[in-house]
Design an enzyme around this catalytic site. Structure first.
Site, PDB file in Angstrom:
ATOM      1  N   GLU A  88      -5.667  20.364  21.375  1.00 27.09           N
ATOM      2  CA  GLU A  88      -4.295  19.918  21.140  1.00 27.09           C
ATOM      3  C   GLU A  88      -4.280  18.638  20.303  1.00 27.09           C
ATOM      4  OE1 GLU A  88      -0.996  21.432  22.554  1.00 27.09           O
ATOM      5  OE2 GLU A  88      -2.564  22.773  21.797  1.00 27.09           O
ATOM      6  N   GLU A  89      -5.225  17.753  20.558  1.00 24.87           N
ATOM      7  CA  GLU A  89      -5.321  16.522  19.775  1.00 24.87           C
ATOM      8  C   GLU A  89      -5.697  16.829  18.329  1.00 24.87           C
ATOM      9  OE1 GLU A  89      -6.905  12.443  21.188  1.00 24.87           O
ATOM     10  OE2 GLU A  89      -8.638  13.502  20.357  1.00 24.87           O
ATOM     11  N   LEU A  90      -6.564  17.821  18.132  1.00 29.61           N
ATOM     12  CA  LEU A  90      -6.968  18.204  16.782  1.00 29.61           C
ATOM     13  C   LEU A  90      -5.764  18.645  15.955  1.00 29.61           C
ATOM     14  CD1 LEU A  90      -9.154  18.760  14.679  1.00 29.61           C
ATOM     15  CD2 LEU A  90      -9.478  21.021  15.728  1.00 29.61           C
TER      16      LEU A  90
END
EC number: 3.2.2.6
Length: 459
Positions: A88-90
């Site tokens: 999700e951070e990517l």
């Protein structure tokens, strides 16, 4: 001021820009790589989203770090499964990259693939977007020369090389900005003479001093980026508080991991002393005599050819500490200040003729200080003449005698608007009214508001 307000003001004043955002699919090597970057003078933000196995929004602190960063390093390994948090951070990291505000450097610890099969089966609705993001990450490895495939190679050596390359990206990306380059050649010519890099028979120590916000740290980081390759060890210390106690403790510490986790640069400095290495040591924000004297005494144990640079607002402190030479970073000259301001206000080297008089007033209002010129120029950019006149009159009346603290508070706000500027000024005003002004604070305020203009006349 309420305790909440005090805490908020303190956090704003202490807020710092982040250079590199670190996002790892697993904990393997992340601490080691972060320490390498920090020893190269790079300010990092280490994300722990890899530990999160559930969906959740990206925190405001993480988003702010991404907004401030110049580079994001994404490290993956096929031996460790990617977590929900990492994936999700990517997605968010690649959004910043696509907008052009962030350089993304993938580091593949094994090969150009990912351990995501299980997590994609668990979350089929997210699998397409995750796989697309991972494909983009793989493509970036070929697009950017700094990206490395570490499969079958010595990871320690390559991580060190990547860290050195990143340090050049970080330092020189700032130097390519006209704001950073203005007056830098003038400063560097004098500092190079003082450093005398061709002399290897002694440890040379110099001091850089000047008022708050005048650009001492910017100059020091520029020097660091220019000359660190000439030394076996190089350390840029942002914080020298309690340095003596920490290093003396580390001298007897047998476990280097304890040293690094307690104080990132302690190991490098103590090793330079133990092994008589040639070191470049820059200590920023030296604000008391004991700090300065002890650093100079400690430096005597480094190898000949080492260079130690102390940065302070107090010239007498540096002289009494025992530095060989001192250099004063003065506020920008009139033409330099106007160029910096115009860069942010008009996106060109000099103001249009119909704004020239107002631009001159703004430069004086900013105190010829790079920080003030940047913030005020950015705020006034795109506004009409009437808005300029009203804003400059209002800011001059509101500013009072504490320009530097107001600029620092303004720098930490997300929106550089007039309302936020006034809020910053109010915080400083309430803070000053709630405590006695020390002689030192009065001298600093006088130097910034009055001495700066007089120093222009002398140059």
């Amino acid at each position: 001021m309420s305790s909440a307000s005090s805490s908020s003001a303190a956090s704003l004043l202490l807020g710092r820009e982040v250079d590199v955002f670190l996002s790892f699919c697993c904990q393997t090597s992340h601490g080691y790589f972060q320490n390498i970057l920090i020893r190269n003078g790079i300010r990092t933000f280490l994300s722990y989203r890899c530990l999160e196995k559930r969906f959740g929004p990206i925190g405001q602190r993480t988003l702010k770090a991404l907004e401030e960063s110049r580079v994001a390093v994404v490290m993956t390994s096929t031996t460790k499964p990617c977590s929900v948090g990492f994936l999700e951070e990517l997605l968010v990291i690649l959004e910043f990259q696509e907008k052009g505000s962030l350089m993304v450097i993938p580091i593949f610890l094994t090969d150009l693939s990912f351990n995501v099969e299980e997590i994609c089966r668990q979350h089929p609705e997210k699998a397409p977007s995750w796989r697309t993001a991972l494909t983009k990450l793989t493509n970036l490895a070929a697009e950017y020369p700094l990206s490395q495939n570490l499969a079958g190679m010595d990871q320690s050596d390559l991580l060190n090389q990547i860290a050195r390359d990143i340090s050049l990206v970080v330092f020189y990306s700032g130097s390519n900005d006209s704001n950073a380059l203005v007056a830098m050649d003038r400063h560097m010519k004098v500092v190079y003479d003082l450093l005398a890099l061709e002399v290897n028979k002694e440890v040379r120590t110099i001091g850089i001093w000047g008022s708050a916000g005048v650009g001492k740290t910017t100059l020091a980081r520029y020097i660091y980026a220019e000359i660190f390759v000439n030394f076996q060890t190089h350390v840029f210390l942002d914080n020298v508080e309690n340095m003596k106690d920490k290093l003396l403790k580390f001298e007897g510490e047998e476990d280097p991991t304890v040293i690094i986790s307690s104080y990132h640069d302690g190991h490098e400095i103590t090793e330079a002393r133990r092994k008589h290495r040639k070191i470049l040591l820059i200590a920023d924000d030296v604000n008391n005599m004991e700090q300065g004297k002890w650093i100079i005494e400690y430096a005597n144990w480094f190898a000949p050819g080492s260079r130690v640079i102390l940065i302070s607002q107090n010239k007498n402190l540096l002289v009494d500490a025992g530095v060989m030479d001192v250099y004063e970073v003065r506020s920008l000259r009139y033409d330099e200040a106007l160029q910096v301001f115009s860069h942010f206000a008009f996106k060109q080297p000099y103001p249009p003729s119909d704004f020239e008089e107002l631009a001159v007033r703004a430069v004086h209002l900013a105190g010829f200080l790079p920080l003030g010129l940047r913030l005020l120029g950015s705020f006034l950019a795109g506004k009409g003449r009437e808005e300029w006149v009203a804003a400059l009159l209002k800011l001059k009346a509101k500013q009072g005698g504490h320009i530097m603290e107001v600029w620092k508070l303004m720098e930490a706000t997300d929106d550089k608007g007039l309302e936020e500027w006034e809020t910053a000024a109010d915080i400083v005003e309430r803070k000053e009214s709630s405590q006695d002004k020390s002689q030192q604070e009065s001298e600093v305020a006088a130097d910034i508001l009055i001495g700066k203009e007089s120093s222009q006349d002398k140059q």
